[in-house]
Write a protein that holds these residues in place. Structure first.
Motif, short mmCIF file in Angstrom:
data_model
loop_
_atom_site.label_atom_id
_atom_site.label_comp_id
_atom_site.label_asym_id
_atom_site.label_seq_id
_atom_site.Cartn_x
_atom_site.Cartn_y
_atom_site.Cartn_z
N ASN A 173 0.85 -1.19 0.00
CA ASN A 173 0.00 0.00 0.00
C ASN A 173 0.89 1.24 0.00
OD1 ASN A 173 -2.92 -0.93 0.36
ND2 ASN A 173 -1.87 -2.10 1.95
N THR A 202 2.58 4.93 -1.25
CA THR A 202 3.03 5.57 -2.49
C THR A 202 4.52 5.39 -2.68
OG1 THR A 202 1.29 7.24 -2.23
CG2 THR A 202 3.05 7.74 -3.79
N LEU A 212 5.14 -2.11 -10.29
CA LEU A 212 3.69 -2.31 -10.27
C LEU A 212 3.35 -3.79 -10.11
CD1 LEU A 212 2.41 0.09 -13.08
CD2 LEU A 212 1.44 -0.04 -10.77
N SER A 266 3.60 -5.10 -6.39
CA SER A 266 2.74 -4.53 -5.35
C SER A 266 1.29 -4.61 -5.77
CB SER A 266 3.14 -3.08 -5.09
OG SER A 266 2.26 -2.47 -4.17
N THR A 267 0.42 -4.91 -4.84
CA THR A 267 -0.99 -5.09 -5.18
C THR A 267 -1.78 -3.78 -5.21
OG1 THR A 267 -1.47 -5.56 -2.85
CG2 THR A 267 -1.09 -7.45 -4.31
N LYS A 268 -1.44 -2.84 -4.30
CA LYS A 268 -2.27 -1.64 -4.18
C LYS A 268 -1.50 -0.32 -4.17
CE LYS A 268 -5.90 -4.06 -1.58
NZ LYS A 268 -6.61 -4.14 -0.28
N ALA A 269 -0.19 -0.36 -4.11
CA ALA A 269 0.58 0.89 -4.01
C ALA A 269 0.40 1.75 -5.25
CB ALA A 269 2.07 0.58 -3.82
N ASN A 270 0.47 3.06 -5.05
CA ASN A 270 0.44 4.01 -6.15
C ASN A 270 1.87 4.43 -6.48
OD1 ASN A 270 -2.45 4.24 -6.41
ND2 ASN A 270 -2.41 5.29 -4.45
N GLU A 326 -2.16 1.83 -16.42
CA GLU A 326 -2.39 2.28 -15.05
C GLU A 326 -2.29 3.80 -14.90
OE1 GLU A 326 -3.44 0.68 -12.50
OE2 GLU A 326 -3.35 -1.36 -13.27
N LYS A 338 -4.62 5.98 -12.80
CA LYS A 338 -5.17 5.06 -11.79
C LYS A 338 -4.14 4.90 -10.68
CE LYS A 338 -7.60 2.58 -15.48
NZ LYS A 338 -7.65 1.30 -16.23
N ARG A 339 -3.20 4.00 -10.89
CA ARG A 339 -2.15 3.80 -9.89
C ARG A 339 -0.85 4.52 -10.25
NH1 ARG A 339 -1.10 -2.28 -9.10
NH2 ARG A 339 0.27 -1.48 -7.45
N VAL A 340 -0.80 5.12 -11.43
CA VAL A 340 0.44 5.75 -11.90
C VAL A 340 0.22 7.20 -12.31
CG1 VAL A 340 2.25 5.70 -13.68
CG2 VAL A 340 1.44 3.56 -12.68
#
Length: 198
Positions: free
Chosen positions: A42, A44, A60, A63-67, A88, A91-93
């Motif tokens: 989780n 950043t 990416l 890790s399952t949920k990290a931004n 991503e 979203k996550r990136v």
């Protein structure tokens, strides 16, 4: 812009070509270092000097949920990193154009900051380390990964925009910037220095 200047700030067609070739050349270094760096599940992660964004893509998958935030001074690097991570992006990136000495990051907001083969091109390295420390959460990790190269070659002469550092010199800059629990790992000409914000 000269050929060698493109190493530190890729621009135009030559810069775009370099981004691809540099990733191929740096792949063994990245794979070696990423086995030793703990990527949080989780929180950043920021990759400073993200180049073409390939290491963000690799992290990416770890890790399952990290931004992830990619930061680079080069417009070409930003565009390439956005393309490489398009699935991503938003979203996550997030990819941002900036210098290492003035990070657009909030205080105490990042869990891990990585710097793959980029510190050698920074103009004010010690100032950048202070900025990185400011941006990390308490206990957050900063990881510098470099290839020192053949010690018999005058790299600064071959690539004038470069300043080569030993792992020990990097570790001293970590201390000056306020990092603790500093460690050095080496393999042949590769080195990884990690430190944590007090």
């Amino acid at each position: 812009m000269s050929f060698t200047d493109n190493f530190g700030n890729p621009k135009e067609l030559l810069g775009r070509m370099m981004l691809v070739s540099m990733d191929r050349e740096h792949l063994p270094m990245a794979q070696w270092a990423l086995k030793q760096i703990r990527i949080p599940d989780n929180g950043t992660v920021a990759d400073l000097g993200c180049c073409g964004g390939y290491n963000i893509k690799r992290m990416l998958d770890m890790s399952t949920k990290a931004n992830f935030i990619g930061l680079d001074i080069s417009e070409e690097s930003v565009k390439k990193a956005q393309k490489v991570n398009k699935e991503e992006l938003g979203k996550r990136v997030k990819i941002i154009k900036c210098s290492a000495e003035k990070l657009p990051l909030e205080d105490n907001s990042i869990d891990l900051i990585t710097a793959f083969e980029t510190v050698i091109f920074w103009k004010k390295t010690e100032r950048a380390f202070v900025e990185i420390c400011r941006s990390l959460v308490k206990g957050g990790c900063f990881a510098v990964i470099n290839n020192y190269g053949d010690p018999n070659i005058d790299w600064e002469k071959k690539v004038p925009c470069m300043t080569r550092y030993t792992a020990e010199q990097i570790a001293e800059m970590f201390k000056t910037a306020g990092f603790a629990d500093i460690s050095i790992s080496k393999k042949e000409n590769l080195f990884l220095v990690m430190g944590y914000k007090r």
